[in-house]
Design a protein around this motif. Structure first.
Motif, PDB file in Angstrom:
ATOM      1  N   ALA A 266      -1.796 -33.827  -6.860  1.00 18.20           N
ATOM      2  CA  ALA A 266      -1.206 -34.361  -5.630  1.00 18.20           C
ATOM      3  C   ALA A 266      -2.308 -35.000  -4.795  1.00 18.20           C
ATOM      4  O   ALA A 266      -3.483 -34.636  -4.919  1.00 18.20           O
ATOM      5  N   PHE A 267      -1.920 -35.925  -3.940  1.00 13.69           N
ATOM      6  CA  PHE A 267      -2.876 -36.731  -3.180  1.00 13.69           C
ATOM      7  C   PHE A 267      -2.379 -36.851  -1.740  1.00 13.69           C
ATOM      8  O   PHE A 267      -1.214 -37.210  -1.502  1.00 13.69           O
ATOM      9  N   VAL A 268      -3.265 -36.547  -0.798  1.00  8.80           N
ATOM     10  CA  VAL A 268      -2.951 -36.704   0.627  1.00  8.80           C
ATOM     11  C   VAL A 268      -3.778 -37.862   1.162  1.00  8.80           C
ATOM     12  O   VAL A 268      -5.011 -37.854   1.075  1.00  8.80           O
ATOM     13  N   SER A 269      -3.116 -38.868   1.705  1.00  5.67           N
ATOM     14  CA  SER A 269      -3.817 -40.055   2.186  1.00  5.67           C
ATOM     15  C   SER A 269      -4.538 -39.771   3.501  1.00  5.67           C
ATOM     16  O   SER A 269      -4.343 -38.729   4.138  1.00  5.67           O
ATOM     17  N   HIS A 270      -5.351 -40.726   3.917  1.00  8.53           N
ATOM     18  CA  HIS A 270      -6.133 -40.573   5.157  1.00  8.53           C
ATOM     19  C   HIS A 270      -5.248 -40.399   6.389  1.00  8.53           C
ATOM     20  O   HIS A 270      -5.679 -39.838   7.384  1.00  8.53           O
ATOM     21  N   VAL A 271      -3.995 -40.869   6.310  1.00  8.28           N
ATOM     22  CA  VAL A 271      -3.071 -40.711   7.443  1.00  8.28           C
ATOM     23  C   VAL A 271      -2.006 -39.659   7.157  1.00  8.28           C
ATOM     24  O   VAL A 271      -1.023 -39.554   7.884  1.00  8.28           O
ATOM     25  N   GLY A 272      -2.192 -38.872   6.100  1.00  8.04           N
ATOM     26  CA  GLY A 272      -1.334 -37.715   5.881  1.00  8.04           C
ATOM     27  C   GLY A 272      -0.170 -37.896   4.932  1.00  8.04           C
ATOM     28  O   GLY A 272       0.585 -36.941   4.709  1.00  8.04           O
ATOM     29  N   GLU A 273       0.007 -39.104   4.372  1.00 11.00           N
ATOM     30  CA  GLU A 273       1.094 -39.292   3.410  1.00 11.00           C
ATOM     31  C   GLU A 273       0.764 -38.561   2.105  1.00 11.00           C
ATOM     32  O   GLU A 273      -0.381 -38.565   1.654  1.00 11.00           O
ATOM     33  N   VAL A 274       1.762 -37.944   1.506  1.00 16.14           N
ATOM     34  CA  VAL A 274       1.567 -37.182   0.277  1.00 16.14           C
ATOM     35  C   VAL A 274       2.132 -37.975  -0.897  1.00 16.14           C
ATOM     36  O   VAL A 274       3.335 -38.259  -0.952  1.00 16.14           O
ATOM     37  N   TYR A 275       1.258 -38.356  -1.811  1.00 16.06           N
ATOM     38  CA  TYR A 275       1.614 -39.126  -2.999  1.00 16.06           C
ATOM     39  C   TYR A 275       1.406 -38.260  -4.244  1.00 16.06           C
ATOM     40  O   TYR A 275       0.585 -37.336  -4.230  1.00 16.06           O
ATOM     41  N   PRO A 276       2.091 -38.582  -5.339  1.00 19.79           N
ATOM     42  CA  PRO A 276       1.779 -37.904  -6.602  1.00 19.79           C
ATOM     43  C   PRO A 276       0.357 -38.187  -7.071  1.00 19.79           C
ATOM     44  O   PRO A 276      -0.252 -37.372  -7.750  1.00 19.79           O
ATOM     45  N   SER A 277      -0.177 -39.360  -6.697  1.00 16.85           N
ATOM     46  CA  SER A 277      -1.538 -39.763  -7.033  1.00 16.85           C
ATOM     47  C   SER A 277      -1.930 -40.881  -6.090  1.00 16.85           C
ATOM     48  O   SER A 277      -1.062 -41.591  -5.565  1.00 16.85           O
ATOM     49  N   GLY A 278      -3.230 -41.059  -5.905  1.00 15.21           N
ATOM     50  CA  GLY A 278      -3.682 -42.192  -5.102  1.00 15.21           C
ATOM     51  C   GLY A 278      -3.354 -43.515  -5.761  1.00 15.21           C
ATOM     52  O   GLY A 278      -3.314 -44.549  -5.088  1.00 15.21           O
ATOM     53  N   PHE A 279      -3.115 -43.487  -7.065  1.00 17.76           N
ATOM     54  CA  PHE A 279      -2.763 -44.703  -7.802  1.00 17.76           C
ATOM     55  C   PHE A 279      -1.258 -44.868  -7.948  1.00 17.76           C
ATOM     56  O   PHE A 279      -0.785 -45.796  -8.581  1.00 17.76           O
TER      57      PHE A 279
END
Length: 370
Positions: A266-279
């Motif tokens: 799992a990936f948390v972006s710099h503004v807090g969005e949660v993605y399955p991956s940064g890609f």
């Protein structure tokens, strides 16, 4: 250290937090399309502490990777490593090879409890690496940081991007990885996101040969080998009747096979969005509104990515779908659907006679040496 046995429907093996997208480099493949300045809406230190507290709820020894941009563009990186370590998290870092990566900062990170540092090398020479990274001196700064990490007792991981521009550099990079006493070589097969959209990938046939070559490297090298966004490496290894590249490494964190976006990752972006991956930048929620634990376990997007039988096209018909599953990030980048087929995979299942996924390629892929 053996990788912990975990239920990836309940917790990720790897949780990445992109501290910032700020970075002094202008790398050709940059997923984040990084810029020199920090975003004004980045998670604050207090919000980051709360995120780390939530991450500890996944269970003992949760692995957290602080990434960027350049995570050291934030002056609280050491503080966050120390706080996460106190919570029982296994904290690692992927800094950029810039002047910010000083020996003093590496020593401070080690003292704060950092478990591993990952540095990128995308060329066997300064000229090749610096051209890809967009800044003269990056190669030498990276090597100096690797030596500082060794002196500080920090295990080193080397990350390398595979695309048409870099594939011919792999043998030289492999020698460099060994010379640096790295514990793990993580080989990333290009996904066209961010600035990486302008780069040429290797063809599926070329990727297959590179993975066969990596299997040979893994069988003989003193370091571990893993691939990123190329889970069909596991299929290639399985077809060869080998377990090369998938054992545990003494890298201070352990590692585990079968990790794909949304299923163990799992990936948390710099503004807090949660993605399955940064890609795979499709948000399943924001940590400012919902716990990262709840998002990972319960969001529809994550649950769908944990079901190999939900895959479509060639990947859905493949007998290796439970062992491999293809890159969900690359499928999303090319089709807009993360459950579609991975266009980098050359394998066609015997019982499949439908359309094949399409990908744009460069002419005249460069061969790696045996």
């Amino acid at each position: 250290m053996a990788p912990p046995a975990i239920d990836t429907s309940r917790r990720p093996f790897v949780l990445v937090w992109e501290l910032t997208q700020a970075c002094e480099l202008a790398c050709k493949h940059c997923r984040a399309d990084a810029k020199p300045d920090r975003h004004p809406d980045e998670l604050t230190t207090a919000e980051g502490r709360r995120l780390l507290e939530e991450a500890s709820e996944f269970g003992d020894g949760q692995l957290v990777v602080l990434s960027g941009g350049d995570p050291l563009a934030r002056d609280d990186a050491v503080e966050l490593v120390e706080y996460g370590t106190a919570l029982g998290l296994r904290m690692t870092l992927t800094p950029s090879g810039t002047a910010s990566l000083t020996r003093d900062r590496i020593d401070a990170l080690a003292d704060a409890g950092l478990r591993r540092v990952a540095l990128s090398i995308d060329g066997g020479s300064a000229a090749a690496h610096d051209a890809f990274r967009g800044e003269d001196g990056s190669f030498e700064q990276t090597l100096a940081a690797a030596e500082a990490a060794r002196s500080a007792g920090l295990p080193l991981q080397v990350n390398t991007t595979v695309c048409a521009e870099t594939v011919g550099e792999l043998p030289a990079i492999r020698r460099r990885v060994e010379a640096l006493d790295a514990v793990l070589w993580s080989v990333f097969f290009l996904v066209p996101v961010g600035r990486g959209r302008v780069l040429d990938p290797v063809t599926p046939e070329r990727a297959e040969r590179v993975m066969e070559w990596l299997g040979n490297v893994a069988a003989d090298a003193p370091f571990g080998v893993k691939t990123t966004e190329a889970p069909h490496y596991r299929r290639v290894v399985a077809q060869r009747g080998s377990d090369a590249g998938d054992g545990a490494a003494s890298d201070g964190i352990g590692r585990r096979t079968g990790i794909t976006p949304g299923d163990g990752f799992a990936f948390v972006s710099h503004v807090g969005e949660v993605y399955p991956s940064g890609f795979l930048p499709q948000s399943a929620g924001n940590v400012r509104e919902r716990s990262v634990v709840d998002i990972y376990r319960d969001a529809d997007l994550f649950q769908s990515l944990r079901d190999p039988d939900a895959l479509r096209g060639k990947c859905g018909a493949c007998e290796f779908r439970h062992h491999c599953g293809g890159s969900r990030s690359r499928a999303f980048a090319y089709t807009g659907d993360p459950l579609e087929s991975d266009p980098l995979c050359a394998y066609v299942p015997d019982r499949y006679d439908g359309p094949l996924p399409e990908q744009s390629f460069t002419e005249g892929d460069v061969s790696t040496a045996d």
